[in-house]
Design a protein around this motif. Sequence first.
Motif, PDB file in Angstrom:
ATOM      1  N   ARG A   1       1.303   6.638  -3.138  1.00 44.79           N
ATOM      2  CA  ARG A   1       2.451   5.720  -3.149  1.00 44.79           C
ATOM      3  C   ARG A   1       3.390   6.119  -4.273  1.00 44.79           C
ATOM      4  O   ARG A   1       2.989   6.668  -5.297  1.00 44.79           O
TER       5      ARG A   1
ATOM      6  N   ALA B   1       3.014   9.767  -5.727  1.00 44.16           N
ATOM      7  CA  ALA B   1       2.832   9.850  -4.280  1.00 44.16           C
ATOM      8  C   ALA B   1       1.753  10.865  -3.920  1.00 44.16           C
ATOM      9  O   ALA B   1       0.961  10.657  -2.988  1.00 44.16           O
TER      10      ALA B   1
ATOM     11  N   GLY C   1       3.736   1.452  -7.848  1.00 42.53           N
ATOM     12  CA  GLY C   1       2.609   0.538  -7.726  1.00 42.53           C
ATOM     13  C   GLY C   1       2.584  -0.587  -8.722  1.00 42.53           C
ATOM     14  O   GLY C   1       1.587  -1.282  -8.860  1.00 42.53           O
TER      15      GLY C   1
END
Length: 415
Positions: free
Chosen positions: A349, A344, A352
């Motif tokens: 994120r 992150a 993924g």
Amino acid sequence: MSSTFLLIAFCIYCVSLLVFVIGITGKKSLQVDNPEAYVKKWGNAGFALTILGFASQATYFFTRWAEAGHIPNSNMYEFMTMLGMMIVLAFIIVFLIYRAPVLGIFALPVAIIMIAYASVFPHDVQPLIPALQSYWLKIHVTTASLGEAFFAVGFAAGLMYLLQNVKFGSKEKGDRREQRGVEFTLFTLVMIVAFVAAIFGFNAAGYHAQYANDVTVTDKNNVESTVKQTVDYVLPPLVKPYNSVQVNMQPFLGMTEAPFEAPSWMKGSNAGRKFNTVIWTVICGAVLYGLLRLIARKPLGAVLQPLMKGIDPEDIDEISYRAIAIGYPIFTLGALIFAMIWAAEAWGRFWGWDPKEVWALIVWLFYAAYLHLRFSRGWQGKRSSWLSVIGFLVVMFTLIGVNLVIAGLHSYSGV
């Protein structure tokens, strides 16, 4: 200096393994009066040597850290040597709990193989790429490798249980299937050893081949460009990179050019060379396994089975379970939770579907199923041991196959 300490640790581990073997096999061949005292004496000696080897490898780890300026776990050489050290640490912890010298015969070879495998990769200190310049490198990789190390000890104990309880002389269908499973596991270990031996052999002979091809790269602004890439081979090229030109190649067994070309769909950094490495690994493993079978004139599992005589199978099963139970929460923290936090921060994120992320999740789910079946269904003995062995084979594929063959955000670890 760091490489010297690693070599010393490797040699001490080999001597320690020999001491454990003497302790287990000597009580039968020498017909000692007090077998338990004999095994305990040699087991303690082997354990003391293991502690000494671990101290030497820890010295390597911290001196390498000082030389590099960052924790040494950023590429395959550094990570695999650290994993070997963690396996020894996990073995030390489990040995202190159970005092089972026979575990050293199976756990130490796994650590030795990891360190030997690491030695085939470049040893040079490399600067950290931007994606790795984070304090999470220390936390994520270290805890993930420690969890995998306990899985390795669980694997060793599970394999011991199978070697003891699989009926190698039986012709029944179920027994034959179990025999093939144990042999496949041993073949996998032999294959890694053969690969390391092949790399060292061709390196010693000074073998070299080189190819050049055009590759498409994407910069941080998502702009694509084509650059010329050279690919160096240490093993004779049976498979050359896709759409490449041979720069030079030393003849091997009359072969002056690669007979095959990597398929166009095989993407990733140096995909052709890595595919060539996989082929050579299987070939060398098959040759070495065939030679060992020819010498032994029986399955390797049947050769190792006598080492298990006199060992309580329930103790081995308990050791395997406890090692995995210790490793699972550590792996959960390192390979999933800490990894997602770092992802992150680095990529914006938590998840993924990168190949390494997917296979880390597969490993986590597999061992979750192992613990669930152990607790709720009462899976013990053979069924539990098979799961511990299969689980670590999945771990090995995640570490080696995914890092080296499948392209993804973690491909840097295969450099």
